[in-house]
Write an enzyme that holds these catalytic residues in place. Sequence first.
Site, mmCIF file in Angstrom:
data_model
loop_
_atom_site.group_PDB
_atom_site.id
_atom_site.type_symbol
_atom_site.label_atom_id
_atom_site.label_comp_id
_atom_site.label_asym_id
_atom_site.label_seq_id
_atom_site.Cartn_x
_atom_site.Cartn_y
_atom_site.Cartn_z
ATOM 1 N N HIS A 66 31.669 -14.317 -11.457
ATOM 2 C CA HIS A 66 32.684 -14.202 -10.179
ATOM 3 C C HIS A 66 32.901 -12.931 -9.573
ATOM 4 O O HIS A 66 33.781 -12.285 -10.023
ATOM 5 C CB HIS A 66 33.757 -14.916 -10.907
ATOM 6 N N HIS A 116 32.566 -11.166 -5.834
ATOM 7 C CA HIS A 116 32.340 -11.351 -4.443
ATOM 8 C C HIS A 116 31.808 -10.077 -3.769
ATOM 9 O O HIS A 116 32.499 -8.829 -4.026
ATOM 10 C CB HIS A 116 33.564 -11.632 -3.618
ATOM 11 N N HIS A 155 35.974 -22.348 -5.819
ATOM 12 C CA HIS A 155 37.406 -21.813 -6.228
ATOM 13 C C HIS A 155 38.383 -23.012 -6.132
ATOM 14 O O HIS A 155 38.593 -23.586 -4.998
ATOM 15 C CB HIS A 155 37.944 -20.660 -5.241
ATOM 16 N N GLU A 197 43.442 -21.908 -8.528
ATOM 17 C CA GLU A 197 43.956 -20.195 -8.394
ATOM 18 C C GLU A 197 45.543 -20.189 -8.078
ATOM 19 O O GLU A 197 46.201 -20.221 -8.640
ATOM 20 C CB GLU A 197 42.968 -19.278 -7.682
ATOM 21 N N ASP A 248 36.105 -10.311 -9.638
ATOM 22 C CA ASP A 248 36.208 -11.085 -8.539
ATOM 23 C C ASP A 248 36.205 -10.134 -7.544
ATOM 24 O O ASP A 248 35.071 -10.062 -6.826
ATOM 25 C CB ASP A 248 38.028 -11.414 -8.718
ATOM 26 N N ASP A 249 37.034 -9.191 -6.862
ATOM 27 C CA ASP A 249 37.200 -8.247 -5.943
ATOM 28 C C ASP A 249 37.391 -7.054 -6.502
ATOM 29 O O ASP A 249 38.356 -6.417 -6.000
ATOM 30 C CB ASP A 249 37.852 -8.820 -4.883
#
Length: 335
Positions: free
Chosen positions: A17, A19, A197, A200, A278-279
């Site tokens: 996961h 991005h 996704h 969340e 994630d980011d």
Amino acid sequence: MTDLATFCAALPKAELHLHIEGSLEPELMVALAKRNKVAIPFATVEDVRAAYRFTDLQSFLDIYYAGAAVLRTAEDFHDLAAAYFDRAAADGVVHAEIFFDPQTHTHRGIPFGLVMEGLTAAIDGARTKHGMSVYLIMSYLRHLSEEDAFATLREAEPWLDRFVGVGLDSSEVGNPPARFARVFAASRERGLRLCCHAGEEGPPAYVWEALDALGVDRIDHGNRALEDPALVARLARDATTLTVCPLSNVALRNVARLEDHPIDRMLGVGLRATIHSDDPAYFGGYIAENYRATAQARGLTRAQLVTLARNSLLGSFLPAPELVRHLAALDAFAA
């Protein structure tokens, strides 16, 4: 005894996961803006970092999409991805399955093929430089229409052999997975694996939809599944992988503090939970830091950390021979 940070970085793991646009560090953002003569609302790297304070998912997405505007050439996408692979290799990542958001770029006039040219060159470089296998997952943006997603799938046709699956990301609340059932079915028909996704910021119902309306192989995030005992039972029974992102959860206020994170509760009820970043440029840490900070905050044992790493490999889309090889390496490390 190896210290916790060293152990977390050395632990062989998969990142499922991530991005790639969310690994755009402020230094690279400013450098690319200068290289491409793109105006951004930040004068310095420090200004960019100061803007990385979020109240929810949408406040993050606003700056995420603004930052992506500096990505203009194949070289930009290559440099972005290559920088991530260097960090991931240092963090013990042996296999990565990374999301990219083509609509973020095609909607501002960047050709799909240009994005792929840069990313695939970096992926080939990661294999040579780090011995790391990398799969691409093309994400549809859920705040756009399903028709737009279909258009993206058509643009992707010449490149289908270079990615393994599709996902669904962007603003979750008000954009339920079922809206994209037809394009997910079309993606499956093309031999692609499916991720979504869900859970969340959105409710447990979105996780049910991802499973039943989309037929996904993997749930990205999934924290709110814990609110529904029947859903937890199903996810545990089916060994559905949840790609959990602790530092992201705190940054976006889905969890108040890391000390309150439910990752060990997920393991305790039999869920195949995993940890990812994630980011990371926006949320304060790459994958090893997510492992370390969560372990420290929740008092995770090394055995639990090994379980999280094993779950990441089991949840990957690797073929059986490669999976067996990585699991053996993890067992050797743990021993």
